[in-house]
Design an enzyme around this catalytic site. Structure first.
Site, PDB file in Angstrom:
ATOM      1  N   CYS A  83     -52.230   3.523  22.053  1.00 27.81           N
ATOM      2  CA  CYS A  83     -51.713   4.488  21.088  1.00 27.81           C
ATOM      3  C   CYS A  83     -50.468   3.943  20.414  1.00 27.81           C
ATOM      4  O   CYS A  83     -49.762   3.094  20.962  1.00 27.81           O
ATOM      5  CB  CYS A  83     -51.419   5.816  21.769  1.00 27.81           C
ATOM      6  N   GLU A 108     -61.275  -0.080  18.350  1.00 27.04           N
ATOM      7  CA  GLU A 108     -61.806   0.750  19.426  1.00 27.04           C
ATOM      8  C   GLU A 108     -62.430   2.019  18.830  1.00 27.04           C
ATOM      9  O   GLU A 108     -61.723   2.975  18.500  1.00 27.04           O
ATOM     10  CB  GLU A 108     -60.686   1.107  20.400  1.00 27.04           C
ATOM     11  N   TYR A 141     -66.394   2.755  23.635  1.00 26.31           N
ATOM     12  CA  TYR A 141     -65.254   3.224  24.427  1.00 26.31           C
ATOM     13  C   TYR A 141     -65.700   4.312  25.396  1.00 26.31           C
ATOM     14  O   TYR A 141     -65.958   5.442  25.010  1.00 26.31           O
ATOM     15  CB  TYR A 141     -64.197   3.742  23.458  1.00 26.31           C
ATOM     16  N   HIS A 170     -61.032   6.717  29.956  1.00 23.28           N
ATOM     17  CA  HIS A 170     -60.045   7.781  29.752  1.00 23.28           C
ATOM     18  C   HIS A 170     -60.664   9.148  29.502  1.00 23.28           C
ATOM     19  O   HIS A 170     -60.059  10.016  28.877  1.00 23.28           O
ATOM     20  CB  HIS A 170     -59.101   7.391  28.602  1.00 23.28           C
ATOM     21  N   ARG A 188     -65.231  -0.848  26.805  1.00 23.75           N
ATOM     22  CA  ARG A 188     -64.069  -0.396  27.573  1.00 23.75           C
ATOM     23  C   ARG A 188     -64.512   0.706  28.518  1.00 23.75           C
ATOM     24  O   ARG A 188     -64.995   1.749  28.091  1.00 23.75           O
ATOM     25  CB  ARG A 188     -62.957   0.111  26.650  1.00 23.75           C
ATOM     26  N   ASP A 218     -54.092   5.320  34.422  1.00 23.25           N
ATOM     27  CA  ASP A 218     -54.133   3.987  33.837  1.00 23.25           C
ATOM     28  C   ASP A 218     -52.728   3.488  33.522  1.00 23.25           C
ATOM     29  O   ASP A 218     -52.404   2.325  33.738  1.00 23.25           O
ATOM     30  CB  ASP A 218     -54.979   4.042  32.559  1.00 23.25           C
ATOM     31  N   ALA A 250     -50.760  -3.564  27.199  1.00 23.36           N
ATOM     32  CA  ALA A 250     -50.319  -2.608  26.188  1.00 23.36           C
ATOM     33  C   ALA A 250     -48.795  -2.557  26.266  1.00 23.36           C
ATOM     34  O   ALA A 250     -48.094  -3.107  25.424  1.00 23.36           O
ATOM     35  CB  ALA A 250     -50.948  -1.241  26.407  1.00 23.36           C
ATOM     36  N   ARG A 251     -48.271  -1.954  27.333  1.00 22.98           N
ATOM     37  CA  ARG A 251     -46.820  -1.789  27.449  1.00 22.98           C
ATOM     38  C   ARG A 251     -46.050  -3.117  27.461  1.00 22.98           C
ATOM     39  O   ARG A 251     -45.011  -3.216  26.782  1.00 22.98           O
ATOM     40  CB  ARG A 251     -46.497  -0.937  28.678  1.00 22.98           C
ATOM     41  N   CYS A 282     -41.235  -5.384  30.538  1.00 16.87           N
ATOM     42  CA  CYS A 282     -41.458  -3.942  30.548  1.00 16.87           C
ATOM     43  C   CYS A 282     -40.879  -3.352  31.823  1.00 16.87           C
ATOM     44  O   CYS A 282     -41.026  -3.921  32.909  1.00 16.87           O
ATOM     45  CB  CYS A 282     -42.960  -3.667  30.469  1.00 16.87           C
ATOM     46  N   CYS A 342     -42.573   4.566  25.501  1.00 19.75           N
ATOM     47  CA  CYS A 342     -43.512   4.305  24.400  1.00 19.75           C
ATOM     48  C   CYS A 342     -44.530   5.438  24.313  1.00 19.75           C
ATOM     49  O   CYS A 342     -44.796   5.982  23.213  1.00 19.75           O
ATOM     50  CB  CYS A 342     -44.201   2.963  24.598  1.00 19.75           C
ATOM     51  N   ASP A 362     -24.211   7.073  24.354  1.00 14.81           N
ATOM     52  CA  ASP A 362     -23.884   8.331  25.025  1.00 14.81           C
ATOM     53  C   ASP A 362     -22.479   8.811  24.686  1.00 14.81           C
ATOM     54  O   ASP A 362     -22.195  10.014  24.753  1.00 14.81           O
ATOM     55  CB  ASP A 362     -24.021   8.171  26.538  1.00 14.81           C
TER      56      ASP A 362
END
Length: 689
Positions: free
Chosen positions: A31, A104, A169, A172, A222, A264, A318-319, A342, A348, A646
């Site tokens: 995403c 996808e 796909y 998920h 997938r 996931d 992904a991340r 990461c 994200c 901050d």
């Protein structure tokens, strides 16, 4: 630097059907918070990944028909020729850097109510959708034929757009997986009942897609081989394994993971690197086709291990690709200490959950590549030969110093204490958050290479010091402190009795700086991760803990980081009592007085220590004192004073990093406005003379 030969295997080409990936690095579909509504933002982001060395760069989920619309959550669409042209722009940008482009194809089934398109969604049965008072239409044979046609047409559009890899796909929890599930599919025709019947639609979609585009495009499948968070009858030792055996050689590539999305993409608090191996390791023992999988891989040695041990053929990410789009190039060039690892905070995904472009704690340029023309590896040189004093070495100060140093400024970073990192390093000591220390470690590693950046520890500065030093620019990044008085979103007034002994701040808990006696009440009006980890720490010290929150559930904001359910279950496992929908209104020798947020009589609970997790007070005294007399600043040669992070507006670590990066980028520049990715109708009118 030359690449370490240990990692040569990661740069071997991989043949995927009719196409070949130049190395084993594969940015899986994920995403973006951008979708079809922000195409310029999206396509530039994907291009950056291709430039960074990923051999395959994929879209997010891409709807094949208006009856699968996830609005307001952004997705791509391949409904018509306009979509072909739009996504063709992404393909062109990805190809420009020698990468393959994947798409996808997606149909949601039970997942979407189609509130924007107002189309009726199709699914195996007529059942409620995931969100909203809507049900799907049970698909008859005609509907199944229509769905197959929609999918085939979308595949052909993908081919016309220039995509190299086209997905079916079934992960998920989306439509093809719903058909496979004996829980979600209760049909009695040839698409329900037996395993072969429930797998029929998946096999047909794969065959249709290969028939439509297989000569030119690779067809990827997938598939979530196991479902951790919901019992749907698909497990890696049951129907998940059976489907891999059933279709072993059909797709050109297996993209395997676990479901649902919250399983996931678990945060680092609940899952470490390579956590999916135990579920997906069997796949390569069954198929000869290449297999890609994810595991929040950041260590090159772990990646090599996945290849050498026969777990995966390609390293999916992904991340990690969000945190560092140039991860493959840095490994290839022997620059391992330049990798932004990461931290698994899922900010994200949090951004996507707020329907805004992806953002990243580690990588403040993510989502800003087009909007602000920020590149993750390049910054403009300094605007002048001037010096900058950064006061405070928390996340904002560290990032400001790093970015200013890259630009060539002479920078002094002054920290009042001996330890650098501020709130990052303190929070990283809380249960499950150790990987958050990477935020500090990366920045210290980079600053350590810069001779133009000096770091001064144990250097608490007052206004007179700053006026004496003669820096042209001063950046105040002194952070914020958790409030003791309990003021927060539910009440701007303090808790009665907050001055009493026994009220302990979050900072004091993190620093082990206060005597704690049980029973303890943790009062959470913050609604994100902090209340839960503070309660967990105190329980780990052996105290009886009551977790009181004004929300209707524990840590509701963590829904968007996908770990709300795990946080609530963790508190339950630890024996922490939870009381929702209550305010703490008073604290005295009898304990805490609690008021139900919807009215009714108050109750008193035993409490020796009260920890309010409500809001924070900016530590802005230094900034405010400096700004009292601007003439003194000018006479001292100080041209600008800014407060960031901050110290200006307490927020999340991601906001502090962004503030530091923005300050470093924009010093001496007029470029502070972000471009807006939108449709503009008509010509701009001339101003009246």
């Amino acid at each position: 630097m030359a690449r370490d030969p240990r990692y040569d295997v990661l740069f071997e080409p991989v043949k995927i059907g009719p196409v070949t990936a130049r190395n084993r690095f594969y940015q899986v579909p994920h995403c973006s918070g951008m979708g079809y509504t922000r195409p310029q933002t999206l396509h530039r982001m994907r291009e950056i990944n291709a430039e960074g060395g990923w051999a395959v760069v994929c879209t997010e989920y891409c709807s094949i028909h208006p009856s699968a619309s996830d609005d307001p959550y952004p997705q791509c669409t391949l409904w018509d020729e306009d979509d072909v042209r739009t996504l063709g722009d992404m393909v062109e940008k990805v190809h420009r850097h020698g990468a393959l482009a994947g798409v996808e194809l997606w149909y949601g089934g039970y997942s979407t109510g189609n509130t924007m398109t107002r189309e009726v969604g199709l699914a195996p049965n007529s059942m409620p959708v995931w969100h909203g008072p809507v049900q799907t239409q049970a698909m008859d044979k005609s509907d199944i034929r229509t769905l197959r046609r929609w999918h085939r047409d979308a595949a052909l559009r993908a081919k016309r757009a220039g995509f190299d890899i086209v997905y079916v796909y079934a992960a998920h929890g989306y439509l093809p997986a719903q058909f496979l599930s004996p829980v979600h599919n209760t049909r009695t025709d040839e698409y329900g009942g037996s395993f072969e019947n429930r797998a029929r639609l998946i096999r047909e979609l794969l065959a249709d897609t290969k028939d439509a585009v297989g000569g030119d495009c690779a067809v990827a499948f997938r598939f979530a081989v196991d479902n951790l968070d919901e019992q749907v009858g698909i497990t890696c030792d049951g129907d998940g394994r059976a489907l891999v055996q059933h279709l072993a050689e059909v797709p050109d590539l297996w993209d395997v993971n676990i479901a649902n999305f919250s399983a996931d993409a678990r945060t680092s608090r609940f899952a470490k690197e390579a956590a999916q191996e135990q579920y997906v390791a069997f796949v390569k023992t069954i198929t000869t086709k290449p297999v890609v999988g994810v595991g929040r891989f950041t260590s090159p040695d772990t990646m090599v291990g996945q290849i050498r041990r026969g777990i995966l053929d390609m390293i999916g990410a992904a991340r990690p690709s969000i945190a560092d789009p140039f991860l493959p190039k840095k490994i290839e060039e022997g620059r391992l200490d330049d990798i932004r690892e990461c931290i698994g905070c899922n900010m994200c995904i949090w951004s996507n959950g707020h329907v805004v472009p992806l953002a990243c704690t580690q990588n403040p340029t993510r989502g800003e590549e087009w909007r602000r023309d920020w590149h993750p590896e390049r910054v403009a040189t300094r605007h002048a030969d001037e010096r900058v004093l950064v006061v405070g070495a928390g996340p904002a100060g560290l990032e400001a110093a790093r970015t200013l140093g890259l630009r060539g400024y002479r920078v002094a970073l002054a920290e009042a204490g001996l330890e650098l990192g501020g709130r990052v390093i303190r929070e990283a000591r809380l249960p499950g958050l150790a990987e958050w220390a990477r935020v500090r470690d990366y920045r210290l590693q980079q600053i350590g290479k810069m001779p133009n950046v000096e770091v001064f520890r144990d250097s608490r500065l007052g206004p007179e010091h700053i006026l004496e030093f003669g820096f042209e620019h001063v950046c105040i990044a002194t952070g914020a402190s958790w409030r003791r008085d309990g003021r927060g979103r539910s009440s701007f007034a303090p808790i009665t009795g907050w001055q009493r002994q026994g009220v302990v701040t979050v900072d004091e808990v993190m620093d082990d700086a206060a005597a704690i006696e049980g029973p303890v009440v943790v009062y959470d009006d913050d609604h994100f991760y902090m209340g839960g980890v503070i309660a967990e720490k105190l329980r780990g010290l052996g105290h009886d803990v009551l977790f009181v929150t004004t929300a209707g559930q524990v840590s509701p904001e963590a829904q968007r980081t996908l770990d709300q359910g795990r946080i609530q279950a963790q508190l339950q496992r630890l024996g922490i009592e939870v009381l929702v929908s209550h305010n703490v209104v008073a604290f005295d020798e009898n304990g805490v007085t609690l008021a139900y947020v919807y009215g009714g009589p108050s109750v008193t609970r035993a409490c020796a220590t009260l920890v309010p997790v409500t809001s924070r007070e900016p530590d802005e005294a230094l900034y405010q004192t400096l700004m009292v007399n601007e003439d003194r600043l000018r006479k001292a040669g100080i041209r600008s004073v800014r407060r960031i992070g901050d110290c200006a507006a307490p927020g999340l670590i991601i906001a502090a990093i962004f503030a530091g990066h923005r300050y470093g980028r924009e010093l001496g520049s007029n470029d502070s406005e972000a471009a807006r990715d939108r449709v503009v109708l008509g010509a701009r009118r001339k101003e009246a003379s």
